[in-house]
Design a protein around this motif. Structure first.
Motif, PDB file in Angstrom:
ATOM      1  N   GLN A   8     114.040  85.572 -10.491  1.00 53.07           N
ATOM      2  CA  GLN A   8     113.615  86.341 -11.583  1.00 53.07           C
ATOM      3  C   GLN A   8     114.360  86.983 -12.275  1.00 53.07           C
ATOM      4  OE1 GLN A   8     110.038  88.366  -9.621  1.00 53.07           O
ATOM      5  NE2 GLN A   8     108.638  86.723 -10.541  1.00 53.07           N
ATOM      6  N   PHE A   9     115.078  88.039 -11.625  1.00 54.01           N
ATOM      7  CA  PHE A   9     116.122  88.927 -12.276  1.00 54.01           C
ATOM      8  C   PHE A   9     117.168  88.005 -13.038  1.00 54.01           C
ATOM      9  CE2 PHE A   9     120.342  91.025 -12.543  1.00 54.01           C
ATOM     10  CZ  PHE A   9     119.813  92.164 -13.208  1.00 54.01           C
ATOM     11  N   GLU A  10     117.553  86.817 -12.369  1.00 57.17           N
ATOM     12  CA  GLU A  10     118.552  86.061 -13.271  1.00 57.17           C
ATOM     13  C   GLU A  10     118.107  85.457 -14.436  1.00 57.17           C
ATOM     14  OE1 GLU A  10     121.850  85.698 -12.696  1.00 57.17           O
ATOM     15  OE2 GLU A  10     121.685  86.986 -11.139  1.00 57.17           O
ATOM     16  N   GLN A  11     116.889  84.938 -14.292  1.00 58.03           N
ATOM     17  CA  GLN A  11     116.126  84.581 -15.560  1.00 58.03           C
ATOM     18  C   GLN A  11     116.170  85.603 -16.656  1.00 58.03           C
ATOM     19  OE1 GLN A  11     112.539  83.234 -13.839  1.00 58.03           O
ATOM     20  NE2 GLN A  11     113.329  81.213 -13.438  1.00 58.03           N
ATOM     21  N   PHE A  12     115.753  86.719 -16.189  1.00 64.39           N
ATOM     22  CA  PHE A  12     115.721  88.192 -17.047  1.00 64.39           C
ATOM     23  C   PHE A  12     116.994  88.308 -17.648  1.00 64.39           C
ATOM     24  CE2 PHE A  12     116.654  92.427 -17.572  1.00 64.39           C
ATOM     25  CZ  PHE A  12     115.966  92.753 -18.676  1.00 64.39           C
ATOM     26  N   ARG A  13     118.016  88.167 -16.839  1.00 69.92           N
ATOM     27  CA  ARG A  13     119.536  88.413 -17.104  1.00 69.92           C
ATOM     28  C   ARG A  13     120.244  87.540 -18.214  1.00 69.92           C
ATOM     29  NH1 ARG A  13     125.004  88.015 -15.513  1.00 69.92           N
ATOM     30  NH2 ARG A  13     124.556  86.090 -14.120  1.00 69.92           N
ATOM     31  N   GLN A  14     119.684  86.174 -18.122  1.00 64.19           N
ATOM     32  CA  GLN A  14     120.072  85.267 -19.037  1.00 64.19           C
ATOM     33  C   GLN A  14     119.384  85.394 -20.334  1.00 64.19           C
ATOM     34  OE1 GLN A  14     122.658  83.186 -18.822  1.00 64.19           O
ATOM     35  NE2 GLN A  14     123.096  83.845 -17.040  1.00 64.19           N
ATOM     36  N   ALA A  15     117.864  85.363 -20.168  1.00 66.12           N
ATOM     37  CA  ALA A  15     117.038  85.417 -21.352  1.00 66.12           C
ATOM     38  C   ALA A  15     117.348  86.554 -22.143  1.00 66.12           C
ATOM     39  CB  ALA A  15     115.800  85.264 -21.051  1.00 66.12           C
ATOM     40  N   SER A  16     117.431  87.709 -21.643  1.00 64.74           N
ATOM     41  CA  SER A  16     117.669  88.994 -22.244  1.00 64.74           C
ATOM     42  C   SER A  16     119.055  89.200 -23.026  1.00 64.74           C
ATOM     43  CB  SER A  16     117.326  90.289 -21.416  1.00 64.74           C
ATOM     44  OG  SER A  16     118.431  90.400 -20.380  1.00 64.74           O
ATOM     45  N   GLY A  17     120.117  88.490 -22.800  1.00 62.04           N
ATOM     46  CA  GLY A  17     121.369  88.616 -23.103  1.00 62.04           C
ATOM     47  C   GLY A  17     122.108  89.451 -22.232  1.00 62.04           C
ATOM     48  N   LEU A  18     121.588  90.044 -21.251  1.00 54.16           N
ATOM     49  CA  LEU A  18     122.259  90.925 -20.305  1.00 54.16           C
ATOM     50  C   LEU A  18     123.600  90.334 -19.861  1.00 54.16           C
ATOM     51  CD1 LEU A  18     122.474  93.683 -18.874  1.00 54.16           C
ATOM     52  CD2 LEU A  18     121.045  92.462 -17.096  1.00 54.16           C
ATOM     53  N   SER A  19     123.446  89.013 -19.526  1.00 55.08           N
ATOM     54  CA  SER A  19     124.698  88.235 -19.034  1.00 55.08           C
ATOM     55  C   SER A  19     125.864  88.297 -19.977  1.00 55.08           C
ATOM     56  CB  SER A  19     124.346  86.728 -18.760  1.00 55.08           C
ATOM     57  OG  SER A  19     123.900  86.210 -19.822  1.00 55.08           O
ATOM     58  N   GLU A  20     125.608  88.608 -21.098  1.00 54.02           N
ATOM     59  CA  GLU A  20     126.841  88.923 -22.282  1.00 54.02           C
ATOM     60  C   GLU A  20     127.202  90.376 -21.847  1.00 54.02           C
ATOM     61  OE1 GLU A  20     128.056  86.246 -23.542  1.00 54.02           O
ATOM     62  OE2 GLU A  20     126.497  84.899 -22.529  1.00 54.02           O
ATOM     63  N   ALA A  21     126.793  91.182 -21.333  1.00 58.75           N
ATOM     64  CA  ALA A  21     127.104  92.686 -21.148  1.00 58.75           C
ATOM     65  C   ALA A  21     127.975  92.732 -20.355  1.00 58.75           C
ATOM     66  CB  ALA A  21     125.856  93.457 -21.153  1.00 58.75           C
ATOM     67  N   SER A  22     128.734  93.932 -20.207  1.00 58.76           N
ATOM     68  CA  SER A  22     130.008  94.230 -19.323  1.00 58.76           C
ATOM     69  C   SER A  22     129.230  94.116 -17.930  1.00 58.76           C
ATOM     70  CB  SER A  22     130.417  95.747 -19.502  1.00 58.76           C
ATOM     71  OG  SER A  22     129.311  96.698 -19.232  1.00 58.76           O
ATOM     72  N   GLN A  23     130.160  93.930 -17.146  1.00 56.83           N
ATOM     73  CA  GLN A  23     129.865  93.821 -15.679  1.00 56.83           C
ATOM     74  C   GLN A  23     129.168  95.023 -14.984  1.00 56.83           C
ATOM     75  OE1 GLN A  23     130.383  90.879 -13.217  1.00 56.83           O
ATOM     76  NE2 GLN A  23     130.196  89.957 -15.075  1.00 56.83           N
ATOM     77  N   GLU A  24     129.776  96.079 -15.380  1.00 64.63           N
ATOM     78  CA  GLU A  24     129.126  97.306 -15.266  1.00 64.63           C
ATOM     79  C   GLU A  24     127.781  97.738 -15.608  1.00 64.63           C
ATOM     80  OE1 GLU A  24     131.644 100.854 -15.110  1.00 64.63           O
ATOM     81  OE2 GLU A  24     133.252  99.583 -15.531  1.00 64.63           O
ATOM     82  N   ARG A  25     127.623  97.195 -16.730  1.00 66.46           N
ATOM     83  CA  ARG A  25     125.957  97.442 -17.167  1.00 66.46           C
ATOM     84  C   ARG A  25     125.288  96.486 -16.372  1.00 66.46           C
ATOM     85  NH1 ARG A  25     123.527  96.310 -22.960  1.00 66.46           N
ATOM     86  NH2 ARG A  25     121.389  97.170 -22.645  1.00 66.46           N
ATOM     87  N   GLN A  26     125.590  95.208 -16.087  1.00 63.07           N
ATOM     88  CA  GLN A  26     124.769  94.204 -15.595  1.00 63.07           C
ATOM     89  C   GLN A  26     124.516  94.844 -13.848  1.00 63.07           C
ATOM     90  OE1 GLN A  26     126.001  90.107 -15.619  1.00 63.07           O
ATOM     91  NE2 GLN A  26     127.276  90.592 -17.235  1.00 63.07           N
ATOM     92  N   VAL A  27     125.511  95.511 -13.435  1.00 60.88           N
ATOM     93  CA  VAL A  27     125.368  95.936 -12.083  1.00 60.88           C
ATOM     94  C   VAL A  27     124.162  96.973 -12.094  1.00 60.88           C
ATOM     95  CG1 VAL A  27     126.231  97.366 -10.142  1.00 60.88           C
ATOM     96  CG2 VAL A  27     127.490  95.137 -11.152  1.00 60.88           C
ATOM     97  N   SER A  28     124.491  97.979 -13.114  1.00 62.76           N
ATOM     98  CA  SER A  28     123.869  99.185 -13.400  1.00 62.76           C
ATOM     99  C   SER A  28     122.311  98.748 -13.409  1.00 62.76           C
ATOM    100  CB  SER A  28     124.190  99.933 -14.488  1.00 62.76           C
ATOM    101  OG  SER A  28     125.184 100.846 -14.047  1.00 62.76           O
ATOM    102  N   THR A  29     121.892  97.684 -14.277  1.00 62.47           N
ATOM    103  CA  THR A  29     120.694  97.252 -14.460  1.00 62.47           C
ATOM    104  C   THR A  29     120.004  96.510 -13.388  1.00 62.47           C
ATOM    105  OG1 THR A  29     121.242  96.636 -16.861  1.00 62.47           O
ATOM    106  CG2 THR A  29     119.428  95.730 -15.959  1.00 62.47           C
ATOM    107  N   LEU A  30     120.883  95.724 -12.605  1.00 66.90           N
ATOM    108  CA  LEU A  30     120.294  95.346 -11.467  1.00 66.90           C
ATOM    109  C   LEU A  30     120.032  96.181 -10.248  1.00 66.90           C
ATOM    110  CD1 LEU A  30     119.920  93.022  -9.229  1.00 66.90           C
ATOM    111  CD2 LEU A  30     122.376  93.176  -8.701  1.00 66.90           C
ATOM    112  N   LEU A  31     120.836  97.514 -10.213  1.00 64.94           N
ATOM    113  CA  LEU A  31     120.478  98.531  -9.278  1.00 64.94           C
ATOM    114  C   LEU A  31     119.048  99.072  -9.685  1.00 64.94           C
ATOM    115  CD1 LEU A  31     123.987  99.789  -8.451  1.00 64.94           C
ATOM    116  CD2 LEU A  31     122.506  98.301  -6.962  1.00 64.94           C
ATOM    117  N   TYR A  32     119.009  99.477 -11.196  1.00 65.26           N
ATOM    118  CA  TYR A  32     117.900 100.048 -11.503  1.00 65.26           C
ATOM    119  C   TYR A  32     116.463  99.309 -11.407  1.00 65.26           C
ATOM    120  CZ  TYR A  32     114.649 102.010 -15.125  1.00 65.26           C
ATOM    121  OH  TYR A  32     113.805 102.615 -15.527  1.00 65.26           O
TER     122      TYR A  32
END
Length: 135
Positions: free
Chosen positions: A26-50
């Motif tokens: 579900q998180f991977e689907q959110f990451r792709q659909a929201s455009g998070l996958s295009e963000a910096s790696q650090e932002r992706q990690v922070s969002t995952l942890l959050y």
């Protein structure tokens, strides 16, 4: 086209580690659909942890990956994959699969989806399709 605000998956229930594969999908689907996958790696990690919730950072620290690797989403995800990997009892999983019958009121589609879900933990290899077909 108007942008759509997508909600991330709810917090992960750390008391039920067998829910990890579904939550991370579900998180991977959110990451792709929201455009998070295009963000910096650090932002992706922070969002995952959050999104994971309060215990995520403590668990990540317990994995002892380097500070540099903590900035890479793929590495952090792999660390959580390893942490939540549930050791399956193959005999038990196969018995669960073989005992599963279609319930009253359950559509054939729902039943087949349930079988596909159960067969994943049975380690039937190339025989998965045959095992489902023979049910």
């Amino acid at each position: 086209m108007d942008s759509v605000r997508l909600e991330p998956p709810g917090e992960f229930n750390f008391a039920k580690p067998d829910g990890w594969p579904r939550w991370i999908r579900q998180f991977e689907q959110f990451r792709q659909a929201s455009g998070l996958s295009e963000a910096s790696q650090e932002r992706q990690v922070s969002t995952l942890l959050y999104c994971l919730g309060n215990d995520a950072d403590d668990i990540l620290r317990s994995t002892r990956i380097s500070e540099e690797d903590r900035k890479r989403c793929g590495t952090v995800r792999a660390s959580f994959d390893d942490f939540f990997k549930v050791r399956k009892n193959i005999i038990f999983e196969r018995a669960r699969f073989n005992r599963r019958n279609q319930s009253d009121g359950e559509s054939i589609e729902q039943y087949i989806v349930a079988l596909y879900t159960l067969v994943e933990d049975c380690q039937y290899g190339n025989f998965k399709e045959e095992m489902i077909r023979d049910r």
